[in-house]
Scaffold this motif. Structure first.
Motif, mmCIF file in Angstrom:
data_model
loop_
_atom_site.group_PDB
_atom_site.id
_atom_site.type_symbol
_atom_site.label_atom_id
_atom_site.label_comp_id
_atom_site.label_asym_id
_atom_site.label_seq_id
_atom_site.Cartn_x
_atom_site.Cartn_y
_atom_site.Cartn_z
ATOM 1 N N ARG A 103 0.814 -1.210 0.000
ATOM 2 C CA ARG A 103 0.000 0.000 0.000
ATOM 3 C C ARG A 103 0.854 1.268 0.000
ATOM 4 O O ARG A 103 0.342 2.354 0.204
ATOM 5 C CB ARG A 103 -0.922 0.018 1.232
ATOM 6 N N ASP A 104 2.129 1.136 -0.252
ATOM 7 C CA ASP A 104 3.028 2.287 -0.260
ATOM 8 C C ASP A 104 2.992 2.934 -1.650
ATOM 9 O O ASP A 104 3.334 2.290 -2.648
ATOM 10 C CB ASP A 104 4.454 1.826 0.076
ATOM 11 N N PRO A 105 2.584 4.219 -1.764
ATOM 12 C CA PRO A 105 2.499 4.855 -3.084
ATOM 13 C C PRO A 105 3.841 4.942 -3.799
ATOM 14 O O PRO A 105 3.898 4.836 -5.032
ATOM 15 C CB PRO A 105 1.938 6.245 -2.782
ATOM 16 N N GLU A 106 4.946 5.117 -3.037
ATOM 17 C CA GLU A 106 6.251 5.193 -3.693
ATOM 18 C C GLU A 106 6.686 3.835 -4.215
ATOM 19 O O GLU A 106 7.343 3.739 -5.258
ATOM 20 C CB GLU A 106 7.283 5.771 -2.728
ATOM 21 N N ALA A 107 6.315 2.766 -3.508
ATOM 22 C CA ALA A 107 6.606 1.420 -4.021
ATOM 23 C C ALA A 107 5.819 1.169 -5.305
ATOM 24 O O ALA A 107 6.344 0.607 -6.280
ATOM 25 C CB ALA A 107 6.259 0.378 -2.966
ATOM 26 N N ALA A 108 4.550 1.608 -5.327
ATOM 27 C CA ALA A 108 3.735 1.453 -6.531
ATOM 28 C C ALA A 108 4.308 2.259 -7.692
ATOM 29 O O ALA A 108 4.350 1.793 -8.844
ATOM 30 C CB ALA A 108 2.297 1.880 -6.242
ATOM 31 N N ALA A 109 4.787 3.495 -7.397
ATOM 32 C CA ALA A 109 5.355 4.330 -8.459
ATOM 33 C C ALA A 109 6.644 3.738 -9.008
ATOM 34 O O ALA A 109 6.895 3.769 -10.217
ATOM 35 C CB ALA A 109 5.592 5.738 -7.927
ATOM 36 N N LEU A 110 7.484 3.186 -8.122
ATOM 37 C CA LEU A 110 8.717 2.536 -8.592
ATOM 38 C C LEU A 110 8.399 1.295 -9.414
ATOM 39 O O LEU A 110 9.081 0.998 -10.411
ATOM 40 C CB LEU A 110 9.598 2.174 -7.397
ATOM 41 N N HIS A 111 7.369 0.553 -8.999
ATOM 42 C CA HIS A 111 6.938 -0.605 -9.783
ATOM 43 C C HIS A 111 6.480 -0.155 -11.169
ATOM 44 O O HIS A 111 6.780 -0.801 -12.188
ATOM 45 C CB HIS A 111 5.807 -1.331 -9.049
ATOM 46 N N ALA A 112 5.758 0.980 -11.228
ATOM 47 C CA ALA A 112 5.317 1.521 -12.511
ATOM 48 C C ALA A 112 6.509 1.940 -13.364
ATOM 49 O O ALA A 112 6.530 1.719 -14.581
ATOM 50 C CB ALA A 112 4.374 2.698 -12.274
ATOM 51 N N ASP A 113 7.521 2.560 -12.735
ATOM 52 C CA ASP A 113 8.737 2.926 -13.470
ATOM 53 C C ASP A 113 9.411 1.692 -14.070
ATOM 54 O O ASP A 113 9.913 1.724 -15.207
ATOM 55 C CB ASP A 113 9.728 3.630 -12.539
ATOM 56 N N ALA A 114 9.435 0.606 -13.296
ATOM 57 C CA ALA A 114 10.064 -0.626 -13.780
ATOM 58 C C ALA A 114 9.265 -1.239 -14.925
ATOM 59 O O ALA A 114 9.839 -1.763 -15.886
ATOM 60 C CB ALA A 114 10.208 -1.618 -12.628
ATOM 61 N N LEU A 115 7.939 -1.173 -14.848
ATOM 62 C CA LEU A 115 7.102 -1.662 -15.950
ATOM 63 C C LEU A 115 7.350 -0.826 -17.212
ATOM 64 O O LEU A 115 7.417 -1.359 -18.317
ATOM 65 C CB LEU A 115 5.628 -1.596 -15.558
ATOM 66 N N TRP A 116 7.466 0.491 -17.025
ATOM 67 C CA TRP A 116 7.775 1.363 -18.162
ATOM 68 C C TRP A 116 9.106 0.948 -18.792
ATOM 69 O O TRP A 116 9.232 0.873 -20.016
ATOM 70 C CB TRP A 116 7.823 2.814 -17.689
ATOM 71 N N ALA A 117 10.099 0.676 -17.949
ATOM 72 C CA ALA A 117 11.417 0.302 -18.460
ATOM 73 C C ALA A 117 11.386 -1.010 -19.229
ATOM 74 O O ALA A 117 12.214 -1.229 -20.119
ATOM 75 C CB ALA A 117 12.413 0.206 -17.306
ATOM 76 N N LEU A 118 10.441 -1.883 -18.910
ATOM 77 C CA LEU A 118 10.276 -3.119 -19.678
ATOM 78 C C LEU A 118 9.499 -2.888 -20.973
ATOM 79 O O LEU A 118 9.302 -3.815 -21.753
ATOM 80 C CB LEU A 118 9.544 -4.171 -18.841
ATOM 81 N N GLY A 119 9.022 -1.653 -21.172
ATOM 82 C CA GLY A 119 8.235 -1.365 -22.365
ATOM 83 C C GLY A 119 6.780 -1.745 -22.232
ATOM 84 O O GLY A 119 6.048 -1.748 -23.218
#
Length: 513
Positions: A103-119
């Protein structure tokens, strides 16, 4: 976290004095005190742009038993991996962080950044929205939303989000970089230069990454347009759709264009190019002004390639004339290729939508193109390159829409994720691209591809090393769709609608005559 000079010196001394401890610590648990020290060391090294060393320190800190420290350390490993273009590792660490902090918003945002990096852009968007639902004031999530909006050519909305993120985190260089990229796409080069200057000023002196080098060069390039309106066209041309014929030569679309008032010359229509391209010889002959050097990346063993960027005073394509056109000059030229490098242009790089009718062999370009019925409509993303999402073996991957290419290819990174029949022979190929020969290219049979309703089952694809362009772009390229994918259709690349529309042609795309 700010550290005193004494603490900083002590932490660096620890790294110098304990290399064996660092090596052992990746396989052994460490105490909470040691994890705390390594966490602070990682933050110091990260701020200095020493990302490999920062990653090592963060990695040791993740071995501690304190859950809070492990969460903080994982944040550091994710950000370090992203800076090192270790996209798969960043995603794996972000998954581990979500387990610890669902439930940590920064963890969710970093996960989103990693998904972006995978394309995986669509999945990344959804995760950024989840982060914003948890915390509307997350600068990282708002930055991610801005980047996603820009990729769908919703530039005004993207700029608003990026500036909101900047107000929340004014010293975050990545946000300044994104603001600069958005301004550049809006043809506001002065504002873009200011944003890139802020990004460069925030870089650590030791940051010698590809992105840092490219940004420094881009800043000089943008300043070369002072007092000039880039990609300027007459008001009546803004409102028109311009039509011109083309011919197909060796599976490439070739159009006629004029440079600085020259007689008509051949240009390859290359939607996989970031800028209009002109060879060194023609640039000198036609008085194309050189501004600065930059880094380019493409298929080939050179990977990253230093080239010159410049400005064409006038570029005329059919009835359309543009002024102050950014261009890439192939200087130094590549040697030892079977064909000479050629001039090329991309309507997308000019900020224009296009329709390529392979049946009539006609090209249409304009700010807006007609919204026609189609057999397939693929969502379009533009992040320096135009891309559509496909599925490779059931896994999402983004593909560059490249009229300058010939076949359907996938990247070596994408190929590594597939489970293929070992009995099927992989055939080595001799392939060359904008960065020379790709000596590792091969033909991989037995691959299943899908682009919405377009399916290729048990298909043979060319596997290319796209690592260098992926590093430069900041995300993994899944592959390329070229002439053989596009030519059976009337192809509309519509920037305003953010889609690629494909309408099937009679005769399999061959001309009726």
């Amino acid at each position: 976290m700010r550290l005193s000079a004494r603490v900083a010196a002590a932490l660096i001394a620890i790294v110098v004095a304990l290399p064996a401890f660092v090596a052992r610590s990746f396989t052994q648990d460490v105490s909470s005190d040691a994890a705390e020290v390594q966490l602070q060391l990682g933050e110091l090294l990260f701020e200095q742009g020493r990302f490999i060393e920062a990653f090592e320190a963060y990695g040791i800190a993740t071995r501690g038993s304190d859950t809070r420290l492990r969460r903080l350390a994982l944040r550091g490993t994710i950000q370090s991996r992203l800076r090192m273009a270790d996209f798969t590792g960043a995603f794996e660490d972000s998954e581990a962080l979500l387990v610890l902090s669902p439930r940590d918003p920064e963890a969710a945002a970093l996960h989103a950044d990693a998904l972006w990096a995978l394309g995986q852009f669509q999945q990344s968007e959804a995760e950024f929205e989840r982060a914003l639902a948890l915390n509307p004031e997350s600068s990282r999530a708002r930055h991610g939303r801005a980047r996603s909006l820009a990729s769908r050519t919703r530039l005004d909305e993207a700029l608003n989000e990026a500036q909101a993120a900047l107000r929340l985190a004014p010293r975050d260089g990545e946000i300044h970089h994104t603001v600069g990229a958005i301004y550049q796409r809006m043809n506001l080069f002065g504002e873009a230069a200011n944003a890139f200057a802020s990004y460069v000023n925030l870089l650590p002196n030791k940051d010698r990454s590809v992105k840092a080098a490219w940004s420094r060069a881009e800043l000089e390039f943008l300043r070369g347009f002072d007092g000039k309106v880039p990609l300027q066209m007459a008001p009546e041309d803004e409102r028109r759709v311009h039509t011109m014929p083309f011919r197909v030569e060796n599976e490439k679309v070739v159009v006629k264009a004029r440079v600085n008032g020259s007689p008509e010359m051949d240009f390859v229509l290359d939607t996989g190019a970031e800028l209009t391209v002109i060879t060194e010889q023609q640039a000198k002959r036609l008085g194309v002004e050189e501004i600065s050097e930059t880094l380019s990346a493409g298929v080939g063993d050179f990977g990253l390639r230093g080239l010159v960027v410049g400005r064409i005073d006038t570029l005329t394509i059919g009835s359309l004339t543009l002024r102050n056109v950014p261009c890439l000059i192939k200087n130094p030229p590549l040697r030892g290729l079977p064909t000479e490098e050629r001039e090329s242009l991309s309507p997308i790089a000019l900020g224009l939508s296009t329709i390529i009718d392979y049946g009539r062999q006609e090209l249409y370009i304009g700010r807006e193109v007609p919204r026609e019925p189609s057999d397939y409509a693929l969502p379009l993303r533009v992040h320096r390159l135009a891309m559509v999402q496909g599925m490779v073996g059931g896994v999402p991957a983004n593909f560059v829409v490249d009229t300058g290419g010939q076949v359907i290819s996938i990247s070596t990174d994408t190929a590594s994720t597939l489970t293929v029949d070992e009995s099927l022979r992989q055939i080595p190929l001799k392939v060359y691209g904008t960065s020379g020969w790709d000596n590792d290219a091969f033909l991989m049979p037995g691959v299943d591809l899908a682009f919405q309703g377009i399916r290729y089952s048990n298909f043979s694809v060319v596997v290319l090393n796209l690592r260098a362009p992926s590093v430069l772009l900041g995300f993994r390229l899944g592959g390329i769709v070229g002439h053989r994918f596009l030519s059976p259709y009337r192809v509309a690349i519509d920037l305003n609608a953010s889609e690629v529309r494909l309408s099937e042609l009679p005769f399999g795309g061959r001309r009726a005559d």
